[in-house]
Design a protein around this motif. Structure first.
Motif, PDB file in Angstrom:
ATOM      1  N   VAL A  45       0.850  -1.194   0.000  1.00  4.69           N
ATOM      2  CA  VAL A  45       0.000   0.000   0.000  1.00  4.69           C
ATOM      3  C   VAL A  45       0.881   1.238   0.000  1.00  4.69           C
ATOM      4  O   VAL A  45       0.678   2.170  -0.796  1.00  4.69           O
ATOM      5  N   ASP A  53       0.079   4.986  -7.809  1.00  4.44           N
ATOM      6  CA  ASP A  53      -0.485   3.931  -8.655  1.00  4.44           C
ATOM      7  C   ASP A  53      -1.777   3.434  -8.006  1.00  4.44           C
ATOM      8  O   ASP A  53      -1.761   2.586  -7.112  1.00  4.44           O
ATOM      9  N   ALA A  54      -2.901   3.967  -8.479  1.00  7.72           N
ATOM     10  CA  ALA A  54      -4.201   3.659  -7.874  1.00  7.72           C
ATOM     11  C   ALA A  54      -4.560   2.182  -7.999  1.00  7.72           C
ATOM     12  O   ALA A  54      -5.129   1.593  -7.075  1.00  7.72           O
ATOM     13  N   GLU A  55      -4.224   1.574  -9.124  1.00  7.54           N
ATOM     14  CA  GLU A  55      -4.545   0.152  -9.317  1.00  7.54           C
ATOM     15  C   GLU A  55      -3.757  -0.733  -8.345  1.00  7.54           C
ATOM     16  O   GLU A  55      -4.308  -1.639  -7.721  1.00  7.54           O
ATOM     17  N   GLU A  57      -2.556   0.237  -5.529  1.00  8.00           N
ATOM     18  CA  GLU A  57      -3.057   0.518  -4.188  1.00  8.00           C
ATOM     19  C   GLU A  57      -4.307  -0.303  -3.899  1.00  8.00           C
ATOM     20  O   GLU A  57      -4.436  -0.885  -2.816  1.00  8.00           O
ATOM     21  N   ARG A  58      -5.231  -0.349  -4.855  1.00  7.11           N
ATOM     22  CA  ARG A  58      -6.454  -1.154  -4.659  1.00  7.11           C
ATOM     23  C   ARG A  58      -6.106  -2.618  -4.427  1.00  7.11           C
ATOM     24  O   ARG A  58      -6.669  -3.266  -3.545  1.00  7.11           O
ATOM     25  N   ALA A  59      -5.175  -3.143  -5.224  1.00  9.02           N
ATOM     26  CA  ALA A  59      -4.782  -4.551  -5.083  1.00  9.02           C
ATOM     27  C   ALA A  59      -4.134  -4.798  -3.719  1.00  9.02           C
ATOM     28  O   ALA A  59      -4.436  -5.797  -3.056  1.00  9.02           O
ATOM     29  N   ARG A  61      -4.523  -3.003  -0.937  1.00 11.38           N
ATOM     30  CA  ARG A  61      -5.533  -2.871   0.112  1.00 11.38           C
ATOM     31  C   ARG A  61      -6.441  -4.103   0.165  1.00 11.38           C
ATOM     32  O   ARG A  61      -6.858  -4.519   1.253  1.00 11.38           O
ATOM     33  N   ALA A  62      -6.707  -4.709  -0.981  1.00  8.39           N
ATOM     34  CA  ALA A  62      -7.503  -5.941  -1.004  1.00  8.39           C
ATOM     35  C   ALA A  62      -6.756  -7.058  -0.282  1.00  8.39           C
ATOM     36  O   ALA A  62      -7.361  -7.858   0.445  1.00  8.39           O
ATOM     37  N   ARG A  63      -5.440  -7.117  -0.454  1.00 12.81           N
ATOM     38  CA  ARG A  63      -4.630  -8.125   0.237  1.00 12.81           C
ATOM     39  C   ARG A  63      -4.601  -7.863   1.745  1.00 12.81           C
ATOM     40  O   ARG A  63      -4.653  -8.795   2.533  1.00 12.81           O
ATOM     41  N   HIS A  65      -6.998  -6.473   3.429  1.00 12.55           N
ATOM     42  CA  HIS A  65      -8.326  -6.887   3.905  1.00 12.55           C
ATOM     43  C   HIS A  65      -8.405  -8.415   4.021  1.00 12.55           C
ATOM     44  O   HIS A  65      -8.906  -8.942   5.019  1.00 12.55           O
TER      45      HIS A  65
END
Length: 100
Positions: A45, A53-55, A57-59, A61-63, A65
Motif C-alpha cells: 500500500v 499507482d491507484a490500481e 493501491e487497490r490490489a 488494500r484488497a490483500r 483486507h
C-alpha cells in the motif's frame, strides 16, 4: 509486550483505541505467516501510494483486507464462529494470499 485486552479477550486496546483481536485459535505457524503477508501487503500500500499507482493501491488494500479477515480481525467475529468455520477462514485466506 502484549497489548492490553478487553476482559472478554475479543479486543486489544492500542493508544486508547479498541481493535478486534486476532483469533487466538490460529496455530502459531499459520498466524505468523498471515502476519508476515499482512505486513507485506501494508508495505505494498505504501509503495503504491508513493508511486501514485491507484490500481496497485487497490490490489494491496484488497490483500490487507484478506489477511485481516483470515486473522479474524475483520468479517464475522471469530467468537461467533464454530471451530470449523474459524479454521476454514484462516486456511482459505492463507491459501489465497500465498497463491498470489
Amino acid at each position: 509486550m502484549e497489548p492490553e485486552r478487553t476482559p472478554d479477550g475479543h479486543f486489544v486496546i492500542i493508544n486508547g483505541r479498541r481493535w478486534r483481536a486476532t483469533d487466538p485459535e490460529i496455530p502459531p505457524e499459520p498466524a505468523a505467516r498471515l502476519r508476515s503477508l499482512l505486513m507485506a501487503a501494508r508495505r505494498g500500500v505504501g509503495a503504491a501510494l508513493r508511486a501514485q499507482d491507484a490500481e496497485a493501491e487497490r490490489a494491496a488494500r484488497a490483500r490487507v483486507h484478506l489477511a485481516k479477515t483470515a486473522l479474524g480481525e475483520r468479517g464475522t467475529p471469530w467468537w461467533e464462529q464454530t471451530a470449523g468455520e474459524r479454521r476454514q477462514r484462516w486456511q482459505d485466506g492463507l491459501e489465497e494470499l500465498e497463491a498470489e
